[in-house]
Design an enzyme around this catalytic site. Structure first.
Site, mmCIF file in Angstrom:
data_model
loop_
_atom_site.group_PDB
_atom_site.id
_atom_site.type_symbol
_atom_site.label_atom_id
_atom_site.label_comp_id
_atom_site.label_asym_id
_atom_site.label_seq_id
_atom_site.Cartn_x
_atom_site.Cartn_y
_atom_site.Cartn_z
ATOM 1 C CG ASP A 66 -1.806 1.167 1.335
ATOM 2 O OD1 ASP A 66 -2.676 1.316 0.477
ATOM 3 O OD2 ASP A 66 -1.643 1.959 2.295
ATOM 4 C CD GLU A 126 -2.194 2.236 -3.433
ATOM 5 O OE1 GLU A 126 -3.368 2.525 -3.718
ATOM 6 O OE2 GLU A 126 -1.775 2.190 -2.260
#
Length: 723
Positions: free
Chosen positions: A355, A391
């Site tokens: 993330d 990401e």
């Protein structure tokens, strides 16, 4: 030395030693059991003292000073401590926020290396370092785990990247409404491992489940104050501990049982040939900004664990969550890599999706491909063998880094998402952009030596509209969050096709369902690694909510009853058909980028692009707005030989996509491309996706393309016997 005895579940050492610990060892970090007792080790570089705190069943606390310190690690050994023991640390030092120092021994701190966590976070004043009071009754505690009792997670499926199809899912949301999962297992690791769920994944054909965060997390204070929770879990606190709220064993009172239950879930998925990828949140922690609660890292060594601002009383926030872990600090990098190796080796995990990975790749400020974090990951012998997904952005300046991560890494490709959405809603990106996305995004990934599978192709993700909502809503509808609909993205690139929300107009619903099929087919037929979001294969809706991070109810849970409806059951059938085609045809999952040239002498070029008149596109055509495109994928010789050096051959296919709102004539290319074409996929069909398998078209034939439609045609030079 007196023999240890146990009173009310807490170890009490006999009088000759009192509550003093043996010296113990500075490693391993955390509280680790050796069969005779436990070694405690906590890194706290600037602290003046550390206490290990043991809790009995009634919450009574025993504090034991760790007087030994080696390499900034405070340590001690306590004989007789057994698995199941709850514990935490108290760390002393100066309270000088203006210098970045936030020690406060009144605050009980979770061990960063705790393998299991027990108890909930309660938003009481005592949990805040700047306020008085003992926080122990209000914060989670670590649980000592016997790691020798681990379950065998079985052989890894080791699916090559080029054959991978990812299914993004939430442990709780996937199973809460599944009628085949016993009620006491719904929302748990055991529920996800249930044959009813595993069979669905196997029949669908996905090769990997990517789970939203399962590191132990807590909800933010502002959500708790509103009576809500953090449903997605992007608020990590324990990087070694499976989230206790997803454990059926913990529900039954088996403290620490989440560890083995998670391992057994991995074993069940591995046995079915499915890999497990974890969405991990190492960019920030649940402690939030400088006014947030003190739960672990802040009270252990604030100015080492976090990136501080120019004013050390504040934090640099590249995450939008109040803090950013300081990956320029060697111990923080050690924490992250120790955690990754633990999940890969002890818990059987096959890969990780990072993330806001750009926040981890920053050096002093800028995102740096030579940063300490990326360098350490690239040379780690364990992590080189697992799947790594970035990401590739954060919320800081210069954080958008799509296409910039180094080899070994794949990336969520939001350019694929945006181009696909724009094309099908009629926003008409240029042909060149559309062609790049379909063929593996070589403009992003080829120049640094990566392969087409560096591109994780997705249309939807947990964050944003579901695929059904993407064709049903022009605007987000997040009013239920209590933030006046301000949260969530306003850039959805969606279309409601004339009516906002669900409708009884069957003609409108036919258009919407066709658009779902178009989006799904483009993603699953494009070169790269497709990622399907749980429930999209059966028409799941969140009623226009595009940021359901705090919604833990039927809105966010997969609605398995949709499969009772023929229109959504047929969408599942199409999803299976597309994934089956991808699995059995290497031309649809290229390992090497296309070149536009024959893969071997005497063959057809490996890819060709066609206009509606059946002619190959010219240079001028590449910059025109795209509304229709034909793509020929030659299977005569697949570029890139097989694992033993063999030539790979396959069928050839023609993919035709028409995003316009009117019918259009399209001439399928004839010789040398093909004499005949068989219809394999036709998104105009609202029922059986194989209903046109017996339709054969001659090369050079002009066909009528329905508005907003996609065709996949198998090309050949011989007429099939079926005709």
């Amino acid at each position: 030395m007196g023999r240890p005895r146990r009173m009310s579940g807490v170890l009490i050492l006999m009088a000759r030693t009192g509550s003093r610990a043996w010296p113990g060892s500075w490693r391993p970090l955390g509280l680790s059991h050796d069969g005779q007792g436990a070694n405690a080790a906590l890194w706290a570089a600037g602290a003046s003292g550390v206490e290990l705190c043991l809790f009995d069943e009634h919450g009574a606390e025993e504090r034991i000073a760790l007087t030994e310190s080696t390499f900034h690690v405070w340590h001690g050994y306590l004989p007789g401590i057994e698995p199941g023991q709850r514990y935490g640390f108290r760390v002393s030092g100066p309270w000088e926020p203006e210098l970045g120092h936030r020690w406060n021994p009144e605050k009980l701190l979770l061990d960063p290396y705790a393998r299991a966590v027990d108890g909930d976070f309660v938003n009481d004043d005592a949990v805040y370092g700047q306020k008085p009071g003992d926080s122990a009754p209000f914060v989670p505690k670590g649980v000592l785990v016997d790691e020798l009792e681990r379950a065998d997670t079985g052989p890894r499926p080791s699916i090559p990247w080029s054959e991978t199809v990812i299914y993004e899912a939430h442990v709780r949301g996937l199973t809460m409404r599944h009628p085949g999962v016993p009620e006491d297992l719904r929302g748990t690791y055991a529920g996800l491992a249930h044959p009813a769920v595993v069979d669905h994944l196997v029949n669908l054909g996905v090769t990997a489940v990517e789970l939203l965060p399962v590191h132990h997390f807590v909800s933010e204070p502002h959500l708790l104050d509103r009576g809500m929770v953090n449903y997605w879990g992007y608020n990590s606190l324990g990087y070694f501990a499976p989230h206790a709220g997803y454990s059926a064993a913990v529900r039954r009172g088996r403290r620490g049982g989440q560890v083995r239950e998670f391992q057994e879930m991995v074993a069940a998925l591995h046995q079915a040939g499915i890999e497990v990828i974890l969405d991990v949140v190492y960019n920030h922690t649940a402690e939030g900004g400088e006014n947030g609660p003190t739960l672990s890292f802040r009270g252990i060594d604030n100015d080492c664990y976090y990136r501080l601002g120019s004013d050390p009383a504040t934090y640099q926030d590249y995450t939008g969550c109040g803090n950013t872990l300081n990956v320029t600090q060697p111990h923080v990098i050690q924490l992250i890599t120790d955690s990754l190796r633990y999940w890969a080796t002890q818990m059987g995990v096959d890969g990780f999706r990072f993330d806001l990975a750009s926040a981890l790749a920053r050096s002093m400020h800028d995102v740096d491909k030579l940063s300490s974090f990326l360098t350490v990951i690239s040379q780690d012998p364990v992590l080189q063998d697992v799947k790594l997904i970035a990401e590739p952005w954060d919320v800081g300046e210069g954080g958008y880094q799509v296409g910039e991560f180094p080899p070994l890494w794949t990336e969520w490709n939001d350019k694929f998402r945006d181009t696909a959405r724009d094309f099908w809603r009629g926003a008409r990106p240029d042909v060149r952009d559309l062609a790049y996305r379909i063929s593996g995004s070589s403009d992003l990934y080829q120049d640094d030596g990566r392969r087409p599978y560096a591109s994780i192709n997705f249309i939807t993700a947990h964050d944003g509209f579901t695929m059904r909502d993407l064709v049903t809503y022009d605007h987000k509808h997040n009013e239920a969050h209590g933030e006046e609909n301000r949260d969530g993205s306003n850039d959805n690139r969606s279309s409601n096709y004339g009516v906002e929300g669900e409708s009884d107009d069957e003609e409108l619903n036919l258009v919407r369902r066709r658009q779902i099929r178009n989006l799904l087919a483009m993603m699953l037929l494009a070169t790269g690694v497709p990622m399907l979001v749980a429930g999209d294969e059966m028409g799941r809706t969140q009623d226009g909510d595009n940021n359901a991070y705090c919604v833990d109810d039927e809105t966010s849970w997969v609605d398995w009853s949709l499969l009772k409806h023929p229109e959504w059951r047929s969408l599942l059938d199409l999803s299976r058909r597309l994934i089956h085609l991808r699995r059995h045809h290497p031309v649809l999952r290229q390992r090497v980028f296309f070149s536009g040239q024959p893969a071997f002498p005497g063959g057809l070029q490996d890819i060709a692009w066609f206009r509606p008149d059946g002619k190959e596109m010219t240079d001028a055509d590449w910059f025109a707005p795209a509304s229709v495109l034909g793509v020929y994928l030659s299977g005569q010789d697949i570029r890139g030989r097989g694992p033993h050096g063999e030539r790979i051959t396959d069928d050839s296919f023609l993919l035709v996509m028409h995003a316009g709102a009117e019918e259009l004539e399209f001439t399928v290319p004839g010789d040398p491309w093909a004499r005949w074409y068989q219809v394999v996929v036709d998104t105009t069909l609202d029922g059986d996706p194989g209903a046109r398998d017996d339709v054969v078209l001659g090369g050079g034939t002009a066909i009528s393309l329905a508005p907003r439609s996609l065709l996949l045609l198998r090309a050949d030079h011989e007429l099939w016997s079926a005709t």
